[in-house]
Design a protein around this motif. Structure first.
Motif, PDB file in Angstrom:
ATOM      1  N   MET A  96       7.193   8.162   8.965  1.00 57.59           N
ATOM      2  CA  MET A  96       5.855   8.757   8.928  1.00 57.59           C
ATOM      3  C   MET A  96       5.499   9.395  10.266  1.00 57.59           C
ATOM      4  O   MET A  96       4.990  10.497  10.310  1.00 57.59           O
ATOM      5  N   HIS A 112       1.934   9.984  -0.038  1.00 53.50           N
ATOM      6  CA  HIS A 112       2.042   9.823   1.421  1.00 53.50           C
ATOM      7  C   HIS A 112       1.209   8.637   1.868  1.00 53.50           C
ATOM      8  O   HIS A 112       0.131   8.793   2.442  1.00 53.50           O
ATOM      9  N   LEU A 113       1.721   7.459   1.621  1.00 53.66           N
ATOM     10  CA  LEU A 113       0.949   6.241   1.803  1.00 53.66           C
ATOM     11  C   LEU A 113       1.515   5.410   2.942  1.00 53.66           C
ATOM     12  O   LEU A 113       2.726   5.167   2.996  1.00 53.66           O
ATOM     13  N   LEU A 114       0.641   4.969   3.846  1.00 54.09           N
ATOM     14  CA  LEU A 114       1.088   4.108   4.948  1.00 54.09           C
ATOM     15  C   LEU A 114       0.503   2.710   4.763  1.00 54.09           C
ATOM     16  O   LEU A 114      -0.593   2.552   4.241  1.00 54.09           O
ATOM     17  N   ASN A 122      -3.181  11.560   6.693  1.00 53.67           N
ATOM     18  CA  ASN A 122      -3.536  12.343   5.514  1.00 53.67           C
ATOM     19  C   ASN A 122      -4.764  13.238   5.713  1.00 53.67           C
ATOM     20  O   ASN A 122      -5.301  13.756   4.747  1.00 53.67           O
ATOM     21  N   ARG A 158      -2.959   5.670  10.816  1.00 51.56           N
ATOM     22  CA  ARG A 158      -2.761   5.598   9.370  1.00 51.56           C
ATOM     23  C   ARG A 158      -3.662   6.575   8.626  1.00 51.56           C
ATOM     24  O   ARG A 158      -3.203   7.351   7.774  1.00 51.56           O
ATOM     25  N   GLN A 184      -7.954  -1.071  -3.587  1.00 48.29           N
ATOM     26  CA  GLN A 184      -7.010  -1.681  -4.526  1.00 48.29           C
ATOM     27  C   GLN A 184      -7.757  -2.713  -5.365  1.00 48.29           C
ATOM     28  O   GLN A 184      -8.455  -3.559  -4.821  1.00 48.29           O
ATOM     29  N   GLY A 237       0.807  -1.216   0.000  1.00 50.20           N
ATOM     30  CA  GLY A 237       0.000   0.000   0.000  1.00 50.20           C
ATOM     31  C   GLY A 237       0.838   1.264   0.000  1.00 50.20           C
ATOM     32  O   GLY A 237       0.282   2.369   0.036  1.00 50.20           O
TER      33      GLY A 237
END
Lengths: 346, 346, 346, 346
Positions: free
Chosen positions: C56, B340-342, C27, C23, C344, B289
């Motif tokens: 992060m 900016h993906l965790l 964002n 998580r 996804q 991810g």
């Protein structure tokens, strides 16, 4: 029905290997499980605890009792975690009562056991009574059989034809080994939690797996100059199966195009090692549920590396199945008795 | 909301990489997908065909139309299978219109492409316009960007610090690479059937994967004496993720205990490469991810082999994410914009 | 970048829901996590403990400290197991400090909580301050928000259009609910061991799941004659996702061919509920990673049963995502802020 | 070794059911596969095509040849897709040669076959020769045995004790059925692609599965007033196994606390149906690899619904195993001959 004349006791029956022994021995025409023992639990109806055994087994777990076993059984299997048989098995050894030990307690000399298992070893005197028995190279009729580890079996069968001919480049023996989760046993740890295993793949115990010295000492018997192997282990998100990718170089005594022949010749008379057709490689699924080890080989002329893939079912060939194969040898039965197992295709 | 000033067209939108571009670009603050093209299909409402896009995208697929794209878009992404962009991209190259090509068509010189892809290559003239851009080592502002392959990215980032310092033993570079199934794309073959993948693990294209020359040519740029790598690929029973186990020896110019430092220094200024703490190794799940590549290293003093593990998400860092990172570079945006993906922990 | 003006504290950050909050909030353009608390652990670098957070988050867990939270934060999330917030949250309630509680402690009246959770409930006085907030039917600005359970959200959204029109046959409301393993949390039990979950499917807590009274009391608010639902829960061998199969009969006030229209109308103005095209049913994968609930309906004229399928991501819509949606409502933000999440495809 | 006196031919050997027949019959003490036939392929070494059969079978596929079969074999198994045996089996029927048909071609009257299979049916004359044989309720010695479908077997065994006593509320028989992927066979479709199945769960053919009329007609034989069942099918991300959740109401003729007794009595003399202990429910894994159907029951006094769970291995009890059980009956062998199969625990 044939008289099931071999009477078996199992110690550690509620672990994965113990339950797999129960499953396989159910259909053994010459053997019968007559008592099951657990180091913690006592007097539980095994098919109440494990409903998959309903209508199949009518047995109650007993506390460990060496006297009972020696009086009633012909052989005892230890399907216990490491650190158990080294204490409990001594009476059997002294009485020369047959033991097949699926744990690692009697596979290594004391010093190596201590270093790799980080536990106190059995005494040298006891250790000397045990014989490490890779069943497909059966060569002994010892009364105490140390049944090989799962990774060790897969790796040794993959390398045996080369090591026995002493053609391995001793400095570049690289094993990237992968296993399904059952190899780690039933214990509840964060690494066995479904959420951490599913959709994941991870390397563990890199250079530190306790099967490393087990493999190395056997390779040395075949090719004495081998000192070390590069060996890592990773966890596959599946229940069963071992997949060994071995990368090795060979010396000039053998040519790449002779390798297939060498493997086929080495295993020509075995029942449980299958060599794939040229340049075909086996996958894990084709051996799950069976006692087979399937091996494929491919050579890279650019790098001069040989890739050897071997696969087996860690619960069968890597544990209970090989133990039964060893038992069959011990009692002079045909070695495949009770082990005519085919993989599910779907 | 910020003006989404970069207009994007995607060719091959219904493949996995195309759909992943749509997904990631949705949240890019400076870019917007204005047309989607498919080489076969025409005029389908994308969110009817793919219900996961409902309420998110209101776009209809169009046939491929280079004139339309050059009139309306600022850049085009080719998310096509190999063999498509080499034919369709020429007009863009001639017009010097920006292209990011996720396929392998412009990564190799003609002779190598022909050998490994077994297809006719683009002309040398076109190939020379393309720049292979490993985004974490960005060093060019070419208009035609050949976005690296998934295995190549994971392998090159794993080996870059050593190759750039020219300390690799060129004869023993062994890569055991594993990938989840999405790397093989949507095509229906027996090897993508659930029953054949689930509970299984298999090696494929041993020594024959088309990423081998892509990796080797880049390593050579860093360390010219490298000629070959020993490289095998295996299929994991998971959807996403690449796991590279690299086994290498290093020459005396660097000491084993300096390796950690070397890796940390090489990637000190990157945003998307994370070096694990000493002797810790990453697992696949921690990067799924995300656009990260996580790398861990462990040294075996007995064998003198270094084990390097690198992991990435093949659909993001190995495809759509790196493509966006390259696009950000091209347009002078901060490289992590929209990325900016965790990872999901559970 | 926008000023992240809402300051958030999270209690129970190392559980699955807490990590998912971290998580998702990364964002969120208007919110920032300023402190993380754990009831057991203290002062651990969160990205050392959870490497997927490296680069992060730069936060250290703190012991629970209500004074600190009220001084520094604007709102606190309880992502704790049941039985924690009922004790720890009282100070916030008394101070009228905003709380979003992801646990079940404030969803039920005392007597029902005691019966179904088998724990002592919070006092009636505290319970009355809490508001059960199904975010897609937002209708309150209470300071203490009881965030709905995952099964409850999926079931209530599936039945709301019918219950609100009071057309359900109250005696035949049958819910066969399935969940991925993350719904059960991190605790290590034999039911979360990979070997027991993989390749398996099992029903658990039949008629005994604690979400039953949560669902029933909300249905009663819409359709007062409903007393009971037939509700079973099963475990899917996947990490995430809830799939509800509801079988219901409807009374004559509505005709089967009106149902689609009824659902579309009910959710016309929502952002996070998607009704599938006629006779299409959603699958789990199309909502994983998102805050959506997707619903499909099909009618059987032979049996007169309506089948309603609803799917959601238990960690997002069933926990952290709905909590953020509720927070957005509370602070007057657009409800989808920070929640533009796509699934996804591969 | 016992003389393997029953000679068997298999038509459709390369499908999942055909391969499973090969696997199971290998260990049948009284039967032997003497020829294998494939409607497309000819003269292929079966163990070259399927390496899991190496060292086990030395057979070559032949084109279909009814004369050869009737000359050399004692019985023929059709393990073909629907639509094959209705054409190919007529010669056997006319010759009164024993057939066990694993497909659906002879399970339904012509009109229902046409409606649900959407294919032309066999003639009424042929259909009348066939006997639908649920092996655990063996009551006939017909020469043409229509082996029941997988979902049908699991559902009928779950409901038989109630239907036979005619206590089912005919208007509320709700079956939520789930199956692993092998049930859908080998064909390559997007719904069998690993990426679409893994981490997913989806309902398919709601109210339209071709096993619905098969179940209904058998239930009617037991309880004539039953007209319809509410029956949906969903796909589990596993290879094998069926899990039936049945929700039914019962009339006053029987009390809820008598149900356990009723089930135990009904199946007291069967070997392959196991009733779980009170309030325990079976999981799929405990029957995989076996010919068992395990059934558990729980009653909800609030809703007055009974939940019945039944599980079986769709390739064994739902196909090849039940076919062998039927063959054993036909030849007067003990019905469990060759079917002493235990589930793998790990």
């Amino acid at each position: 029905m044939v008289d099931k004349n071999i009477k078996i006791s199992i110690v550690g029956v509620t672990g994965y290997s113990g339950l797999e022994l129960l499953r396989l021995l159910y259909n053994h025409p010459n053997a019968e499980v007559i008592s099951i023992h657990n180091t913690q639990q006592t007097h539980t109806d095994i098919s109440e605890q494990f409903p998959h055994l309903k209508k199949m087994y009518n047995l109650t777990t007993m506390p460990f009792d060496s006297v009972y076993i020696m009086q009633h059984a012909d052989i005892v299997f230890f399907a216990t975690s490491s650190g158990v048989s080294k204490d409990l098995a001594s009476e059997f050894i002294e009485a020369k009562f047959p033991v097949i030990d699926l744990s690692g307690d009697f596979r290594l000399p004391a010093s190596l056991y201590k270093k790799w298992y980080k536990k106190e070893p059995a005494s040298d005197q006891l250790l000397q009574q045990a014989h490490y028995s890779l069943a497909d190279f059966y060569n002994n009729n010892a009364t105490y059989i140390a049944n090989p580890g799962c990774y060790a079996t897969a790796t040794l069968l993959a390398l045996a034809p080369l090591a026995q001919h002493q053609v391995l480049d001793k400095d570049n023996i690289i094993i990237d080994a992968k296993s399904g989760l059952s190899g780690a046993g039933k214990s509840l740890t964060s690494t066995s939690h479904f959420v951490n295993v599913s959709d994941n793949f991870s390397m563990y115990k890199a250079n530190q797996h306790q099967h490393i010295p087990e493999i190395t000492q056997q390779l040395q018997k075949w090719q004495p100059d081998i000192e070390h192997i590069q060996f890592t282990t990773s966890l596959l998100p599946i229940n069963r199966g071992i997949f060994i990718s071995a990368y090795v170089k060979i010396n000039d005594a053998v040519q790449a195009n002779q390798i297939d022949k060498l493997y086929k010749k080495t295993y020509a008379n075995t029942q449980f090692v299958r060599i794939m057709s040229q340049n075909q490689l086996p996958n894990i699924k084709q051996v799950i549920g069976t006692n087979f080890t399937d091996i494929g080989i491919t050579y890279n002329p650019d790098t001069r590396y040989l890739t050897i893939v071997s696969v087996l079912d860690n619960m069968i060939k890597g544990a209970a199945g090989q133990a039964i194969q060893n038992m069959n040898h011990f009692f002079g039965l045909e070695e495949s008795t009770g082990l005519h197992l085919l993989a599910q295709y779907a």
